[in-house]
Design an enzyme around this catalytic site. Structure first.
Site, PDB file in Angstrom:
ATOM      1  N   HIS A  90       0.813  -1.219   0.000  1.00  0.00           N
ATOM      2  CA  HIS A  90       0.000   0.000   0.000  1.00  0.00           C
ATOM      3  C   HIS A  90       0.844   1.265   0.000  1.00  0.00           C
ATOM      4  CE1 HIS A  90      -3.434  -2.666   1.729  1.00  0.00           C
ATOM      5  NE2 HIS A  90      -3.321  -2.768   0.427  1.00  0.00           N
ATOM      6  N   CYS A 146       4.372  13.570 -12.735  1.00  0.00           N
ATOM      7  CA  CYS A 146       5.541  13.816 -13.584  1.00  0.00           C
ATOM      8  C   CYS A 146       6.764  13.058 -13.090  1.00  0.00           C
ATOM      9  CB  CYS A 146       5.835  15.314 -13.619  1.00  0.00           C
ATOM     10  SG  CYS A 146       6.391  15.960 -12.015  1.00  0.00           S
TER      11      CYS A 146
HETATM   12  P1  NAD Z   1      -6.529  -4.291  10.272  1.00  0.00           P
HETATM   13  O1  NAD Z   1      -6.698  -3.038  11.062  1.00  0.00           O
HETATM   14  O2  NAD Z   1      -7.615  -4.737   9.380  1.00  0.00           O
HETATM   15  O3  NAD Z   1      -6.184  -5.521  11.237  1.00  0.00           O
HETATM   16  C1  NAD Z   1      -5.206  -5.457  12.232  1.00  0.00           C
HETATM   17  C2  NAD Z   1      -5.315  -6.752  13.033  1.00  0.00           C
HETATM   18  O4  NAD Z   1      -4.257  -6.755  13.973  1.00  0.00           O
HETATM   19  C3  NAD Z   1      -6.623  -6.877  13.805  1.00  0.00           C
HETATM   20  O5  NAD Z   1      -7.152  -8.163  13.624  1.00  0.00           O
HETATM   21  C4  NAD Z   1      -6.195  -6.633  15.264  1.00  0.00           C
HETATM   22  O6  NAD Z   1      -6.990  -7.367  16.177  1.00  0.00           O
HETATM   23  C5  NAD Z   1      -4.779  -7.139  15.238  1.00  0.00           C
HETATM   24  N1  NAD Z   1      -3.869  -6.533  16.210  1.00  0.00           N
HETATM   25  C6  NAD Z   1      -3.822  -5.251  16.632  1.00  0.00           C
HETATM   26  N2  NAD Z   1      -2.780  -5.060  17.463  1.00  0.00           N
HETATM   27  C7  NAD Z   1      -2.161  -6.260  17.566  1.00  0.00           C
HETATM   28  C8  NAD Z   1      -1.011  -6.706  18.267  1.00  0.00           C
HETATM   29  N3  NAD Z   1      -0.272  -5.885  19.013  1.00  0.00           N
HETATM   30  N4  NAD Z   1      -0.642  -8.004  18.155  1.00  0.00           N
HETATM   31  C9  NAD Z   1      -1.384  -8.874  17.395  1.00  0.00           C
HETATM   32  N5  NAD Z   1      -2.475  -8.497  16.697  1.00  0.00           N
HETATM   33  C10 NAD Z   1      -2.846  -7.201  16.772  1.00  0.00           C
HETATM   34  O7  NAD Z   1      -5.173  -4.091   9.496  1.00  0.00           O
HETATM   35  P2  NAD Z   1      -4.673  -4.707   8.143  1.00  0.00           P
HETATM   36  O8  NAD Z   1      -5.004  -6.159   8.079  1.00  0.00           O
HETATM   37  O9  NAD Z   1      -3.266  -4.270   7.994  1.00  0.00           O
HETATM   38  O10 NAD Z   1      -5.542  -3.974   7.018  1.00  0.00           O
HETATM   39  C11 NAD Z   1      -5.994  -2.653   7.132  1.00  0.00           C
HETATM   40  C12 NAD Z   1      -5.363  -1.604   6.248  1.00  0.00           C
HETATM   41  O11 NAD Z   1      -4.948  -0.591   7.134  1.00  0.00           O
HETATM   42  C13 NAD Z   1      -4.154  -1.959   5.480  1.00  0.00           C
HETATM   43  O12 NAD Z   1      -4.456  -1.698   4.182  1.00  0.00           O
HETATM   44  C14 NAD Z   1      -3.059  -0.970   5.941  1.00  0.00           C
HETATM   45  O13 NAD Z   1      -2.486  -0.377   4.795  1.00  0.00           O
HETATM   46  C15 NAD Z   1      -3.807   0.093   6.674  1.00  0.00           C
HETATM   47  N6  NAD Z   1      -3.202   0.657   7.906  1.00  0.00           N
HETATM   48  C16 NAD Z   1      -1.843   0.694   8.062  1.00  0.00           C
HETATM   49  C17 NAD Z   1      -1.298   1.199   9.238  1.00  0.00           C
HETATM   50  C18 NAD Z   1       0.209   1.262   9.375  1.00  0.00           C
HETATM   51  O14 NAD Z   1       0.904   1.480   8.404  1.00  0.00           O
HETATM   52  N7  NAD Z   1       0.755   1.046  10.580  1.00  0.00           N
HETATM   53  C19 NAD Z   1      -2.123   1.638  10.259  1.00  0.00           C
HETATM   54  C20 NAD Z   1      -3.537   1.606  10.061  1.00  0.00           C
HETATM   55  C21 NAD Z   1      -4.069   1.103   8.868  1.00  0.00           C
END
Ligand code: NAD
Length: 264
Positions: free
Chosen positions: A121, A142
């Site tokens: 992403h 660009c």
């Molecule tokens: P998601 O938010 O859908 O899922 C995150 C998962 O991690 C959840 O199931 C949650 O219960 C679990 N979780 C949270 N903290 C945890 C921990 N400490 N240990 C274990 N599990 C934990 O995230 P996703 O699957 O990455 O998809 C969502 C989208 O969000 C992605 O496209 C991503 O690009 C974007 N995103 C990225 C960031 C980042 O770059 N840090 C932050 C927020 C959202």
């Protein structure tokens, strides 16, 4: 008999293979202070993701200004890698991990020392020109690219909607927004890296965001085993040989330490 720690089956699975590929999501970074989509009080309870579609970003200077404010909040907290990112980097340095496919945009895997990282992403560490009127979810800039601090410096100078210095196009963080296509070639890079795995270790992903979540599923179809570390159930749990329900930092640092420490 001593109780088996939750991470022990994971250490055993990691110890039994040579080519691990890590697939990470927002949950690996929550312990660095970056909220995932679901955390109460997280950034997404203050900003509505529906406001940040690619089309709205292109159409509205007000949306772009709000997006820059959100980015400032994100970087203002100065997030740093946590023990989960460091454990993943350790596996790669030890020659046990081929690389990381991540859905995250925070750059914390690289900050921890991971070298081969495919960012499905994009990255919020950089900004790019997306052109003056890009259409159908595809940047058409660009080629201008700069660190995110470039945009913050323009904003501090009074340009609250910074434009490209080369062509006056719209500038956007180099991430994939809702309604935006993945950057060309990235999914292919992810599929190739995952194809090298004999074990895919999915960490901190709800495994619900497509097409990203199909990457570990494809690895299993190709014959790899799957291990999942997540603090809630995922739709792919039934495909996995090991599921550890727990927090990524503690689980990964303990499992990787046990995997890389020679038995005495
Ligand atoms: P998601 O938010 O859908 O899922 C995150 C998962 O991690 C959840 O199931 C949650 O219960 C679990 N979780 C949270 N903290 C945890 C921990 N400490 N240990 C274990 N599990 C934990 O995230 P996703 O699957 O990455 O998809 C969502 C989208 O969000 C992605 O496209 C991503 O690009 C974007 N995103 C990225 C960031 C980042 O770059 N840090 C932050 C927020 C959202």
């Amino acid at each position: 008999m001593p109780a088996v720690a939750a991470w022990e089956p994971l250490a055993e699975a990691l110890g039994a293979v040579r080519r691990i590929v890590v697939f990470s999501g927002a949950g690996i970074s929550t312990e660095s202070g970056i909220p995932d989509f679901r955390s109460p009080g997280g950034v997404w309870t203050r900003y509505n993701p529906r406001d940040f579609t690619f089309a709205k970003y292109v159409a509205s200077a007000a949306v772009r200004q709000r997006a820059w404010r959100m980015r400032r909040e994100f970087w203002g907290a100065e997030p740093r890698p946590n023990p989960a990112h460091l454990a993943v980097a350790r596996l790669e340095a030890a020659g046990r991990c081929r690389g990381v496919v991540t859905q995250n945009i925070d750059g914390l895997h690289q900050a921890a020392g991971s070298v081969r990282v495919v960012e499905l992403h994009g990255t919020s560490r950089e900004v790019i020109c997306i052109g003056q009127r890009p259409r159908v979810g595809t940047p058409a800039g660009c080629g201008f690219r700069a660190p995110y601090t470039w945009a913050f410096a323009r904003i501090d100078e009074g340009h609250d909607d910074p434009t490209c210095p080369d062509c006056a196009g719209i500038v956007k963080s180099a991430t994939v927004s809702f309604g935006q296509n993945l950057f060309p070639g990235v999914l292919q890079q992810a599929v190739e890296l995952i194809g090298e795995a004999d074990l895919v270790l999915a960490v901190g992903s709800s495994l619900q965001v497509y097409p990203a979540a199909d990457v570990p599923a494809a690895a299993v179809r190709g014959g790899a085993t799957l291990a999942i570390v997540n603090d809630e159930p995922t739709p792919l749990d039934d495909l996995a040989t090991v599921v550890v329900r727990g927090r990524a930092a503690g689980v990964l640092s303990a499992a990787v330490e046990a995997t890389l420490t020679p038995a005495t």
